[in-house]
Design an enzyme around this catalytic site. Structure first.
Site: not given
Ligand code: TXE
Length: 517
Positions: A165, A238, A272, A373
């Protein structure tokens, strides 16, 4: 698959394979003999093992090179990223193709293991690696081609099938990936692509899959982890990062600002392992910030399809709003905007989600921009004094994905690298190893668990299975019946095998031999 001549007259003797609701011809055929006269009744397919898959993957390599123009155009159209950065994704996919199938063939070979325990010595023991079965792969939008391709290749090379997906922000790159795989001749049903948003992802985790491989945000990762735990299936995660860059006083001031800037702003900062916190040794702080800002102002923001563009837009309005809120919060708490901080006026009428690359000074760890983040083109810089402070600041974070060190003292850098909480530490470079699939990618803390790339990545797509064969049908020493003799034997074995005193061990030999079956 190539078409073969199969008898079709009688439906009962149609020897094709039924895969994913379709009747598919295989390459290799076998005859079914009649037990009445020993003559062939009809032929049926001998479904291929991993060999056919490997052939398809080598054709895929050719297709990626041939169709690279269309691939990079699709990635750039969906994400807005500069074409060069879309090429990075194709290169990484090609590196994964070169590495993963070949490495899997070696790493996942079965092996014979000789057991050292005297009573098990004659058993024939083999370790084999088995795929989980069906892997549900849920991917993000930031590297919509290279991230899922790496996961797919590991999953396939290890023998799994995949339901993939893609992110709802990059469905067409995901579908293109599926098209490339089918055009390469991967058998039907081996890779399936389903598009949709988080609801589709949640339905996939709830479906009859055997493992989830997820790359994305922490909250979604935790939700998927909970759903997987309830189903009792493994999930590899992850997740995000907040990578520090430590710039020591002996760094090359001509190149370090350029490297840090690229690490922070590449892909519009949506990586990331983007550099999200910069710690500069006090003595060079001002000079570094000045050069960083000068390099930052040279970057051209715009549509990635334009060859001159160095920074594209953010992926969507929510992402842009989140980044702007962090800048605002930082300014409110005393940060100084050295450059950037706004949408470029030149692009005001575009309707796109652009933001000028932004350098912030006077930041500290009370600000969201140094804790959460960011995932945007923001480079917050803070001064430090002494290596211990650099380590303390770098490790003061819930994430632990990557880190970079900029210096001319390579021995010192290596020692410093060992003190940082991260899965990857780069010295005088940043990020590059995602394109070197022999190195494992992954981190600690909220950056996730379960790895990708390298041997550790491949091993997350298999489970070990041990097959132990005893050629003798004689009763074994540990079996019933127990009793005083057995106790005596057990006691002698402990002394003989594990005792420290040589004399006592020697005395235990006859006791042990007497008790052996
Ligand atoms: O991520 P999500 P989003 C971070 C980054 C960004 C933030 C939000 O900080 O600002 O995440 O991005 C699917 N069950 N990263 O909202 O939600 C979803 O459809 C199953 C870091 O895009 O994690 C998509 O395919 N699946 C990251 C995928 O999860 C679900 C890269 C990722 O979306 C789901 C991207 C559910 N309940 C964002 N909800 C990195 N580590 O690089 C959503 N999805």
């Amino acid at each position: 698959m190539e078409s073969v001549h199969l008898p079709r007259g009688e439906a009962a003797l149609d020897g094709r394979l039924l895969i994913g609701g379709e009747w598919v011809a295989g390459k290799e055929l076998a005859a079914k003999l009649s037990p009445v006269d020993g003559k062939p009744i009809a032929e049926f397919c001998q479904a291929a093992g991993l060999g056919g898959r490997r052939e398809a993957l080598s054709r895929l390599r050719r297709l990626l090179v041939e169709r690279r123009g269309a691939i990079v155009a699709t990635i750039t159209r969906e994400t807005g990223k500069p074409l060069v950065e879309s090429y990075f994704e194709v290169v990484e996919a090609l590196e994964c193709l070169k590495f993963m199938p070949a490495r899997a063939a070696k790493l996942l070979r079965e092996r014979r293991v000789v057991l050292k325990q005297p009573t098990f010595f004659l058993k024939k023991v083999r370790q084999v690696w088995e795929p989980y079965g069906v892997v549900g792969l849920i991917s993000p939008w930031n590297f919509p081609f290279s991230i899922p391709m790496g996961e797919l290749l590991q999953a396939l090379a290890a023998g799994n099938t995949v339901v993939f997906k893609p992110s709802e922000w990059t469905p067409f790159t995901g579908l293109l990936l599926g098209r490339l795989l089918t055009d390469a001749g991967l058998p039907p049903g081996v890779v399936n692509v389903v598009t949709g948003d988080g609801r589709t992802g949640a339905a996939l985790v709830a479906a009859a899959i055997d493992k989830v491989a997820f790359t994305g945000s922490v909250p979604t990762g935790l939700a998927i982890g909970r759903a997987a735990a309830e189903r009792g299936i493994p999930a590899s995660m992850e997740l995000g990062g907040k990578d520090p860059a430590i710039v020591r006083a002996d760094a090359d001031l001509a190149t370090a600002p350029e490297g840090v800037l690229w690490g922070a702003v590449m892909n519009c900062g949506q990586g990331c392992s983007a550099v999200e916190r910069v710690y500069v040794e006090r003595g060079i702080h001002d000079a570094f910030v000045e050069r960083l800002a000068a390099a930052c102002k040279r970057l051209v923001v715009g549509d990635g399809a334009e060859p001159a563009t160095s920074v594209g837009p953010l992926i969507n309005p929510a992402q842009r709003a989140k980044v702007c809120a962090q800048i605002e919060d930082a300014v409110h708490r005393g940060a100084r905007v050295v450059c950037g901080g706004e949408a470029p006026a030149r692009l005001a009428a575009s309707g796109g989600w652009f933001l000028e690359p932004t350098v912030l000074a006077n930041v500290d760890h009370t600000m969201a921009v140094m804790r959460e983040e960011t995932f945007g083109p923001v480079v917050p810089v803070m001064a430090y004094a002494g290596e211990d402070e650099a380590v303390r600041l770098a490790n003061d974070c819930v994430y632990g994905l990557g880190a970079s060190i900029w210096t001319r003292d390579l021995a010192g850098a290596e020692a410093l690298a060992r003190r940082l909480r991260a899965g990857n530490v780069w010295v005088n470079d940043v990020l590059f190893s995602h394109a070197a699939p022999e190195t494992t990618w992954g981190g600690t803390g909220l950056s996730g668990h379960g790895y990708t790339h390298g041997d550790a990545g491949l091993l997350t797509y298999v489970h070990p299975k041990w097959i132990s064969i005893d050629g003798s049908t004689a009763p074994k020493d540990g079996w019933y019946p127990y009793g005083p003799e057995r106790r005596e034997f057990a006691d002698a074995v402990v002394e003989l095998l594990y005792g420290h005193d040589l004399l006592k061990r020697a005395r235990a030999i006859p006791r042990a031999l007497r008790g052996m079956r």
